[in-house]
Design an enzyme around this catalytic site. Structure first.
Site, short mmCIF file in Angstrom:
data_model
loop_
_atom_site.label_atom_id
_atom_site.label_comp_id
_atom_site.label_asym_id
_atom_site.label_seq_id
_atom_site.Cartn_x
_atom_site.Cartn_y
_atom_site.Cartn_z
N GLY A 50 -2.50 0.78 8.23
CA GLY A 50 -2.18 -0.54 7.74
C GLY A 50 -1.05 -0.48 6.66
N SER B 60 -12.20 0.12 -3.38
CA SER B 60 -11.92 -0.90 -4.41
C SER B 60 -12.93 -1.01 -5.39
CB SER B 60 -11.74 -2.23 -3.59
OG SER B 60 -12.07 -3.25 -4.60
N TYR C 228 -17.66 -7.39 2.37
CA TYR C 228 -16.19 -6.71 2.03
C TYR C 228 -16.77 -5.48 0.93
CZ TYR C 228 -11.89 -5.40 -0.26
OH TYR C 228 -10.62 -4.82 -0.65
N1 LIG Z 1 -5.14 -6.29 -2.49
C1 LIG Z 1 -5.98 -5.84 -3.49
O1 LIG Z 1 -6.06 -6.59 -4.31
C2 LIG Z 1 -6.85 -4.70 -3.21
C3 LIG Z 1 -7.80 -4.60 -4.17
C4 LIG Z 1 -8.81 -3.35 -3.78
C5 LIG Z 1 -8.61 -2.54 -2.79
N2 LIG Z 1 -7.81 -3.00 -1.53
C6 LIG Z 1 -7.65 -2.19 -0.41
O2 LIG Z 1 -6.37 -2.05 -0.16
C7 LIG Z 1 -6.10 -1.84 1.12
C8 LIG Z 1 -4.89 -2.44 1.61
O3 LIG Z 1 -5.19 -3.85 1.75
P1 LIG Z 1 -3.74 -4.98 1.22
O4 LIG Z 1 -4.53 -5.68 0.04
O5 LIG Z 1 -2.75 -4.23 1.17
O6 LIG Z 1 -3.97 -6.18 2.31
P2 LIG Z 1 -3.06 -6.39 3.42
O7 LIG Z 1 -1.81 -6.85 2.89
O8 LIG Z 1 -3.99 -7.54 4.33
O9 LIG Z 1 -2.55 -4.94 4.48
C9 LIG Z 1 -3.88 -4.70 5.35
C10 LIG Z 1 -3.08 -3.79 6.45
O10 LIG Z 1 -4.31 -3.54 7.22
C11 LIG Z 1 -3.96 -3.71 8.83
N3 LIG Z 1 -4.99 -4.02 9.55
C12 LIG Z 1 -6.12 -5.01 9.48
N4 LIG Z 1 -6.80 -5.06 10.43
C13 LIG Z 1 -6.46 -3.99 11.12
C14 LIG Z 1 -6.79 -3.54 12.60
N5 LIG Z 1 -7.78 -4.10 13.19
N6 LIG Z 1 -6.16 -2.57 12.92
C15 LIG Z 1 -5.06 -2.16 12.67
N7 LIG Z 1 -4.67 -2.37 11.26
C16 LIG Z 1 -5.06 -3.07 10.66
C17 LIG Z 1 -2.79 -4.90 8.40
O11 LIG Z 1 -2.09 -5.29 9.56
P3 LIG Z 1 -1.41 -6.54 10.02
O12 LIG Z 1 -0.14 -6.59 9.08
O13 LIG Z 1 -1.33 -6.53 11.25
O14 LIG Z 1 -2.43 -7.67 9.49
C18 LIG Z 1 -2.20 -4.60 7.27
O15 LIG Z 1 -1.24 -3.47 7.37
C19 LIG Z 1 -7.56 -2.26 1.86
O16 LIG Z 1 -8.32 -1.40 2.32
C20 LIG Z 1 -8.19 -2.97 0.92
O17 LIG Z 1 -9.81 -3.02 0.97
C21 LIG Z 1 -6.92 -4.26 -1.95
#
Ligand SMILES: NC(=O)c1ccc[n+]([C@@H]2O[C@H](COP(=O)([O-])OP(=O)(O)OC[C@H]3O[C@@H](n4cnc5c(N)ncnc54)[C@H](OP(=O)(O)O)[C@@H]3O)[C@@H](O)[C@H]2O)c1
Length: 279
Positions: free
Chosen positions: A12, A141, A166
């Site tokens: 990701g 998270s 989630y």
């Molecule tokens: N944002 C927050 O506030 C927050 C808080 C706590 C934890 N997190 C955690 O941080 C992590 C990263 O999330 P983010 O917030 O940076 O979200 P994001 O910007 O949506 O990034 C998610 C990444 O995962 C990839 N992905 C999703 N489904 C996939 C699949 N089926 N196969 C391969 N790759 C896939 C996406 O690819 P695409 O680019 O192709 O969509 C993207 O590169 C997650 O585990 C999330 O639960 C986030």
């Protein structure tokens, strides 16, 4: 620390926290292998990250982490292509407003957020052990606090909501890290989980009502550069090298909070996941 001979695998990295983490690791001199589902987006990200960091040691492996058949292919490619892995960062994550099933029959959030990291890590364990000291980092998270562990309904067949699914998947990330660290005792491979902070990213985008809530929440969110700091800290700091089975926030060890975080649940989750993933 010299990272020039190190290989970092990250899922990701085409967006948000993963992309900034990959950038930070490239800046630190490492070789980064991004696992991505969208080839075109991955190639654009590759060009951007190389231009930003001047480090060309960036490889792309394509696969859809919602499908365990793809996870198996990815692991096979990694084992064939890389003689060692220093750090595996299970970062990819999703949240879906409506319950959907993958063509393999798993609830999609469960498949991407838990089963894929579980299977990928297990398939790479021999290589990680051979590469020790090595590190496994699971991006969880703070929302784990609202997660539920129900051994007979891990995928919310009953009473699904995006939040239950989630938050529970993020609880599973911590239970997985706990059991993994136990099983990896004395191998030189560490396993930790983390909360990156509330970060403005693409997660939940395009998901109806959630998109609206997200826009409101994003006002209070930090940017991805800040959000990647704990992942980068766990990946390259000397301080984190020997710590295992812990949970981090703002680069510091903190206690995760859930009545479901028990050794018994960690074991049950491992067994159920092994069966589902066909290990
Ligand atoms: N944002 C927050 O506030 C927050 C808080 C706590 C934890 N997190 C955690 O941080 C992590 C990263 O999330 P983010 O917030 O940076 O979200 P994001 O910007 O949506 O990034 C998610 C990444 O995962 C990839 N992905 C999703 N489904 C996939 C699949 N089926 N196969 C391969 N790759 C896939 C996406 O690819 P695409 O680019 O192709 O969509 C993207 O590169 C997650 O585990 C999330 O639960 C986030």
């Amino acid at each position: 620390m010299d990272n020039s001979q190190k290989t970092f695998i990250i899922t990701g990295a085409t967006s948000g926290i993963g992309k900034e983490t990959a950038k930070g690791l490239l800046k630190a001199g490492g070789r980064v292998v991004m696992i991505a589902r969208n080839t075109k987006k991955a190639e654009q990200t590759e060009q951007e990250l190389i231009a930003d960091t001047g480090n060309k040691q960036l490889d792309i492996l394509c696969g859809d982490l919602s499908l365990m058949e793809d996870v198996r292919k990815l692991a096979k490619t990694i084992i064939e292509k890389y003689p060692k892995i220093d750090v595996l960062i299970n970062n990819a994550g999703v949240t879906y407003f409506k319950r959907t099933l993958t063509k393999e029959g798993f609830e999609t959030t469960f498949a991407v957020n838990h089963l894929a990291p579980f299977l990928l890590t297990n398939l790479l364990l021999d290589l990680l052990k051979k590469s020790s000291p090595s590190r496994i980092i699971n991006v969880s998270s703070e929302m784990h606090k609202r997660g539920v562990f129900c051994a007979v309904d891990l995928q919310w067949a009953k009473g699904y909501s995006w939040s239950k699914s989630y938050c529970s998947s993020k609880l599973y990330n911590i239970l997985f890290s706990l059991e993994l660290s136990k099983r990896l005792k004395d191998t030189g491979v560490t396993a930790n989980a983390l909360h990156p902070g509330l970060v403005k990213t693409n997660i939940g985008a395009g998901q109806g009502i959630m998109s609206f809530t997200k826009r409101v929440v994003d006002v209070f969110a930090i940017n991805s550069f800040e959000g990647a700091k704990t992942s980068i800290h766990l990946a390259i700091s000397d301080e984190a090298e020997s710590i295992t089975g812990k949970y981090f926030e703002k680069c510091k060890q903190v206690l995760p909070v859930s009545k479901y975080l028990t050794e018994e649940n960690a074991r049950l989750l491992w067994e159920a996941s092994s069966n589902m993933a066909g290990l």
